[in-house]
Design an enzyme around this catalytic site. Structure first.
Site, PDB file in Angstrom:
ATOM      1  N   SER A 396       4.109  32.128   2.415  1.00  0.00           N
ATOM      2  CA  SER A 396       4.501  32.966   3.560  1.00  0.00           C
ATOM      3  C   SER A 396       5.981  32.879   3.854  1.00  0.00           C
ATOM      4  O   SER A 396       6.508  33.734   4.549  1.00  0.00           O
ATOM      5  CB  SER A 396       3.731  32.611   4.828  1.00  0.00           C
ATOM      6  OG  SER A 396       2.909  31.511   4.688  1.00  0.00           O
ATOM      7  N   HIS A 417       2.434  38.483  -1.026  1.00  0.00           N
ATOM      8  CA  HIS A 417       2.157  37.912   0.288  1.00  0.00           C
ATOM      9  C   HIS A 417       1.123  38.724   1.063  1.00  0.00           C
ATOM     10  O   HIS A 417       1.407  39.812   1.551  1.00  0.00           O
ATOM     11  CB  HIS A 417       3.469  37.796   1.087  1.00  0.00           C
ATOM     12  CG  HIS A 417       3.295  37.172   2.427  1.00  0.00           C
ATOM     13  ND1 HIS A 417       4.024  37.526   3.527  1.00  0.00           N
ATOM     14  CD2 HIS A 417       2.432  36.203   2.852  1.00  0.00           C
ATOM     15  CE1 HIS A 417       3.628  36.809   4.560  1.00  0.00           C
ATOM     16  NE2 HIS A 417       2.664  36.010   4.182  1.00  0.00           N
ATOM     17  N   GLU A 429       3.164  42.175   0.919  1.00  0.00           N
ATOM     18  CA  GLU A 429       4.576  42.216   0.537  1.00  0.00           C
ATOM     19  C   GLU A 429       4.653  41.753  -0.919  1.00  0.00           C
ATOM     20  O   GLU A 429       4.137  40.688  -1.250  1.00  0.00           O
ATOM     21  CB  GLU A 429       5.398  41.274   1.417  1.00  0.00           C
ATOM     22  CG  GLU A 429       5.511  41.714   2.876  1.00  0.00           C
ATOM     23  CD  GLU A 429       6.241  40.693   3.759  1.00  0.00           C
ATOM     24  OE1 GLU A 429       6.903  41.117   4.706  1.00  0.00           O
ATOM     25  OE2 GLU A 429       6.127  39.472   3.506  1.00  0.00           O
ATOM     26  N   ASN A 467       7.277  37.956   8.335  1.00  0.00           N
ATOM     27  CA  ASN A 467       7.314  36.646   8.998  1.00  0.00           C
ATOM     28  C   ASN A 467       8.692  36.319   9.542  1.00  0.00           C
ATOM     29  O   ASN A 467       8.827  35.668  10.574  1.00  0.00           O
ATOM     30  CB  ASN A 467       6.848  35.548   8.043  1.00  0.00           C
ATOM     31  CG  ASN A 467       5.336  35.523   7.944  1.00  0.00           C
ATOM     32  OD1 ASN A 467       4.642  36.121   8.771  1.00  0.00           O
ATOM     33  ND2 ASN A 467       4.818  34.853   6.933  1.00  0.00           N
TER      34      ASN A 467
HETATM   35  N1  LIG Z   1      -3.046  30.996   6.795  1.00  0.00           N
HETATM   36  C1  LIG Z   1      -2.298  32.061   6.905  1.00  0.00           C
HETATM   37  O1  LIG Z   1      -2.272  32.715   7.937  1.00  0.00           O
HETATM   38  C2  LIG Z   1      -1.462  32.500   5.734  1.00  0.00           C
HETATM   39  C3  LIG Z   1      -1.055  33.832   5.646  1.00  0.00           C
HETATM   40  C4  LIG Z   1      -0.315  34.245   4.550  1.00  0.00           C
HETATM   41  C5  LIG Z   1       0.036  33.330   3.584  1.00  0.00           C
HETATM   42  N2  LIG Z   1      -0.361  32.034   3.703  1.00  0.00           N
HETATM   43  C6  LIG Z   1       0.028  31.102   2.636  1.00  0.00           C
HETATM   44  O2  LIG Z   1      -1.064  30.926   1.763  1.00  0.00           O
HETATM   45  C7  LIG Z   1      -1.048  29.611   1.230  1.00  0.00           C
HETATM   46  C8  LIG Z   1      -2.362  28.931   1.533  1.00  0.00           C
HETATM   47  O3  LIG Z   1      -2.555  28.897   2.924  1.00  0.00           O
HETATM   48  P1  LIG Z   1      -3.962  28.590   3.595  1.00  0.00           P
HETATM   49  O4  LIG Z   1      -3.801  28.889   5.027  1.00  0.00           O
HETATM   50  O5  LIG Z   1      -5.025  29.237   2.814  1.00  0.00           O
HETATM   51  O6  LIG Z   1      -4.029  27.013   3.401  1.00  0.00           O
HETATM   52  P2  LIG Z   1      -5.297  26.056   3.354  1.00  0.00           P
HETATM   53  O7  LIG Z   1      -4.791  24.722   3.732  1.00  0.00           O
HETATM   54  O8  LIG Z   1      -6.434  26.646   4.074  1.00  0.00           O
HETATM   55  O9  LIG Z   1      -5.678  26.032   1.805  1.00  0.00           O
HETATM   56  C9  LIG Z   1      -4.887  25.459   0.808  1.00  0.00           C
HETATM   57  C10 LIG Z   1      -5.811  24.961  -0.286  1.00  0.00           C
HETATM   58  O10 LIG Z   1      -5.023  24.595  -1.405  1.00  0.00           O
HETATM   59  C11 LIG Z   1      -5.655  23.480  -1.992  1.00  0.00           C
HETATM   60  N3  LIG Z   1      -4.748  22.799  -2.912  1.00  0.00           N
HETATM   61  C12 LIG Z   1      -3.799  21.892  -2.648  1.00  0.00           C
HETATM   62  N4  LIG Z   1      -3.196  21.522  -3.791  1.00  0.00           N
HETATM   63  C13 LIG Z   1      -3.774  22.196  -4.787  1.00  0.00           C
HETATM   64  C14 LIG Z   1      -3.608  22.233  -6.188  1.00  0.00           C
HETATM   65  N5  LIG Z   1      -2.696  21.463  -6.782  1.00  0.00           N
HETATM   66  N6  LIG Z   1      -4.382  23.059  -6.916  1.00  0.00           N
HETATM   67  C15 LIG Z   1      -5.301  23.837  -6.310  1.00  0.00           C
HETATM   68  N7  LIG Z   1      -5.513  23.818  -4.995  1.00  0.00           N
HETATM   69  C16 LIG Z   1      -4.758  23.019  -4.232  1.00  0.00           C
HETATM   70  C17 LIG Z   1      -6.109  22.645  -0.816  1.00  0.00           C
HETATM   71  O11 LIG Z   1      -7.103  21.724  -1.197  1.00  0.00           O
HETATM   72  C18 LIG Z   1      -6.625  23.736   0.110  1.00  0.00           C
HETATM   73  O12 LIG Z   1      -7.991  23.989  -0.096  1.00  0.00           O
HETATM   74  C19 LIG Z   1       0.172  28.931   1.819  1.00  0.00           C
HETATM   75  O13 LIG Z   1       1.252  29.083   0.954  1.00  0.00           O
HETATM   76  C20 LIG Z   1       0.397  29.721   3.091  1.00  0.00           C
HETATM   77  O14 LIG Z   1       1.737  29.658   3.527  1.00  0.00           O
HETATM   78  C21 LIG Z   1      -1.111  31.608   4.745  1.00  0.00           C
END
Ligand SMILES: NC(=O)c1ccc[n+]([C@@H]2O[C@H](COP(=O)([O-])OP(=O)(O)OC[C@H]3O[C@@H](n4cnc5c(N)ncnc54)[C@H](O)[C@@H]3O)[C@@H](O)[C@H]2O)c1
Length: 674
Positions: A396, A417, A429, A467
């Site tokens: 993000s 994104h 994005e 963002n």
């Molecule tokens: N939550 C939001 O609102 C949102 C929106 C857009 C983008 N994002 C981005 O998406 C990404 C994930 O966010 P999220 O909210 O789903 O996080 P989350 O914490 O819910 O999930 C992340 C997952 O990644 C796993 N993980 C960690 N290391 C790993 C590896 N080496 N290999 C495989 N899996 C691994 C973790 O175990 C976890 O299950 C981040 O980069 C975040 O910035 C989040």
């Protein structure tokens, strides 16, 4: 000036309330007419009914029904527009209808529309103002907003409520094309809750009336009544087209929506010359909130296989559960069968190693927001990837160039994104890192479109477009809270402006833990402009992550948002609270965004003001009827915004200092749109 609202009332009553215990059936049966329609006299009478219902503590549930055989409500009485002798008169008629229907939507009772026949224009808008809509499956039962064909804009809440109910793309299709739908199609897109044979319509409406009141569509639109007035285009009547030429606010809304429609169409066309690669096998890294949602979307919308990886089986189970939950909602609404759901779910296979990923044409990385971990994951993928495989990161905030800094093939790394919740937010994005190839960009964009998303291309930089613009907005909400403005009044101010939810509710929804991380990255990148308030950190330290753990700015019960959590004020050391001055809130929060947006354009992170506006509308729900952030800014005038920012900087400090880009434009009396 004679007022349309006070036009001659008809003598017999159009409405009758039939009581049955705490249930009231509100019968609409216009005497001496074959159809029900809202003339100004009828609307005046309806306002009286709303008064009565507001006072009536005995009625807890209301069913709106029609006494006409195949008409629910045919709409507003358009002939009245031709009687209007001035734009002001037409506006008054519209405003009164809008306010009355708005008051109806705010009733404390549970409301159900029992749609037995045509529910068009104002009839559809009244149905939209109900908590639930039940519709007959007969051929004469049609719902929609055909008035655009007459050149009239759905100003009684249609423009605002419909997108909130069924999403912007589907809503624009109905609004701009003047479409009407039969029950089956209306149910498919979520416009009505149930479609049943006419013979049992009222029985089913009774069942819905027993359900709890819906918190679903937020209904703040009262503030900008003047902006959504009828537009009479073309020549439906010479007297009316002449009379509303002065109604520029109305034509703004119309133009804004039409422009937006074309922007969306435009974004479907590929501008990148390179051919995109076909994605037969897709992969998802990280089975969290985003990974689970993305895997679901791929299995739902494409024929590609989906392989999902996480570091342990517990996380995988979580991702599968999240995916199943999205389909389950469709099954519950009978938009999908259970068998179909099982079949789609089975298409997502998972692993805690890299098996299967060697086949992938495209992997979408959604692991934790940490550049080191993302680089490591990319490194591991490159070791097993087939030649040309693309790595699209869902980060993000972290620049793609940083993630790809140590990659063997940075040309195959792009940003993709998504927004949360993945199944509902229409924007993706697509971000070009310093070395990203055109093939990678085109492939990612094309795949996003296959997933049903609107694509906005971005160049690289912390927070990309949406963002980065939301950063100062959310920060400002924090500062406003620290000043003692109440949680609910801050949210109300922005909902009334037209945002789908207020900033406090949004913070809870996004996750305060996520917001804390984003805030740190943005303030490190942009300094004073994104200096965060103490709010997010204080809440985070207190273990309040928002909706996900049921603790945030609001109280939650079984995942449902209740009222604001009063203990937040004490936690933040706020001694006395007061309702916010809505105009000041809108100004501070919106101008902070405009200031940043100017810089984003200047840095060419996004190619045009139109694409920036599209991104904000699709990524944050910025009110479409305002045309987008920059259209709104142009309308207010940049010299004015600059003067206000100078003032705000004096009062509140550096974060409001006008960016060089905004100052330059404003001093030349320029506009974002040329
Ligand atoms: N939550 C939001 O609102 C949102 C929106 C857009 C983008 N994002 C981005 O998406 C990404 C994930 O966010 P999220 O909210 O789903 O996080 P989350 O914490 O819910 O999930 C992340 C997952 O990644 C796993 N993980 C960690 N290391 C790993 C590896 N080496 N290999 C495989 N899996 C691994 C973790 O175990 C976890 O299950 C981040 O980069 C975040 O910035 C989040």
């Amino acid at each position: 000036m004679t007022s349309l609202v006070e036009a001659t009332p008809h003598s017999a009553s159009a409405f009758r309330i039939e009581r049955d215990g705490d249930l009231g059936i509100l019968w609409f049966d216009l005497p001496g007419e074959k159809i029900n329609k809202f003339s100004s006299a009828v609307m005046t009478e309806f306002a009286g009914v709303v008064d009565e219902l507001e006072r009536d503590g005995g009625i807890k549930r209301i069913i709106v029904a029609s006494g006409k055989p195949s008409i629910f409500i045919a709409g507003a009485d358009v002939t009245e527009f031709s009687k209007a002798t001035s734009a002001e008169q037409a506006r008054e008629y519209t405003r009164f209808g809008q306010q009355t229907i708005h008051r109806f939507s705010k009733l404390s009772q549970v409301t159900v529309a029992a749609i037995n026949g045509a529910a068009l224009g104002g009839g559809c808008e009244l149905a939209l103002a109900c908590d639930y809509r039940v519709m007959s499956d007969g051929p004469k039962a049609q719902i929609g907003l055909p008035e655009t064909k007459l050149g009239i804009y759905p100003a009684w809440g249609g423009v605002t409520r419909l997108p909130r109910l069924i999403g912007l793309p589907a809503a624009l299709d109905i609004i701009l094309n003047g479409k009407t739908l039969d029950g089956k199609r209306a149910k498919k897109i979520g416009l009505v809750d149930e479609v049943v044979p006419a013979s049992i319509l009222l029985d089913i409406a009774h069942q819905f009336a027993a359900k709890p009141k819906r918190a679903g569509i937020e209904r703040g639109l009262a503030r900008e009544v003047d902006e959504v007035v009828p537009l009479i285009v073309g020549s439906t009547s010479s007297s009316t087209s002449g009379s509303t030429n002065g109604s520029t606010a109305g034509s703004d809304v119309a133009q804004n929506l039409i422009r937006l429609f074309f922007l969306m169409e435009d974004s479907k066309k590929e501008r990148i010359a390179a051919a995109s690669l076909e994605v037969r096998d897709g992969g998802v890294l990280g089975a969290g909130i985003m990974g689970g949602g993305i895997a679901q979307l791929i299995a739902d919308k494409t024929d590609a296989s989906v392989r999902m990886r996480d570091i342990n089986w517990k996380a995988i189970a979580g991702g599968m559960k999240a995916a199943a939950k999205i389909w389950k909602k469709k099954v519950d609404r009978r938009r999908m069968t259970r068998v179909e759901m099982q079949r789609k779910l089975a298409r997502i296979t998972s692993t805690i190693d890299w098996s299967g990923f060697e086949r992938c044409d495209l992997v979408i990385e959604a692991v934790v927001e940490n550049v080191e971990i993302k680089r490591q994951v990319l490194h591991e993928f490159e070791a097993i990837a087939k030649p040309g495989a693309i790595f699209a990161t869902n980060t993000s905030t972290i620049p793609i160039t940083d993630i790809a800094a140590q990659a063997a093939k940075p040309e195959n790394v792009a940003g993709m994104h998504f927004f949360n919740p993945v199944d509902r937010m229409p924007l993706v994005e697509v971000i070009r890192g310093a070395k990203t190839s055109e093939v990678a960009m085109a492939t990612v964009a094309n795949f996003a479109r296959k997933l049903g998303k609107t694509v906005v291309y971005c160049n690289d930089g912390p927070g990309f477009v949406v963002n980065r613009i939301l950063g100062p907005y959310m920060n400002e909400a924090g500062f406003l809270l620290e000043e003692g403005n109440t949680i609910e009044s801050l949210d109300k101010a922005m909902v009334d402006f037209g945002m789908p939810m207020g900033p406090m509710a949004l913070l809870d929804e996004v996750g305060i833990d996520v917001a804390a991380k984003v805030a740190k990255i943005l303030s490190a990148a942009f300094g004073a402009r994104m200096e965060p308030s103490h709010v997010v950190d204080a809440l985070y330290t207190d273990g309040r992550y928002g909706k996900k753990n049921g603790k945030g700015l609001y109280l939650y019960e079984a995942g449902k948002r209740l009222g604001p959590d009063g203990s937040v004020y004490k936690l933040l050391g706020i001694r006395s609270t007061h309702p916010a001055d809505a105009a000041a809130v809108v100004e501070r929060m919106i101008f902070a965004m405009v200031n940043e947006a100017a810089m984003i354009l200047y840095e060419k992170i996004v190619a045009s003001p139109a694409e920036l506006d599209l991104a904000m509308i699709m990524g944050t729900g910025f009110p479409p009827f305002r045309g987008g952030l920059l259209r709104y800014a142009d309308k207010l005038g940049l010299p004015y915004i600059l003067a206000r920012l100078d003032d705000l900087a004096q009062k509140h400090g550096k974060r409001f200092l006008a960016t060089a880009a905004l100052r330059k434009l404003a001093e030349r009396d320029g506009k974002f749109y040329r």
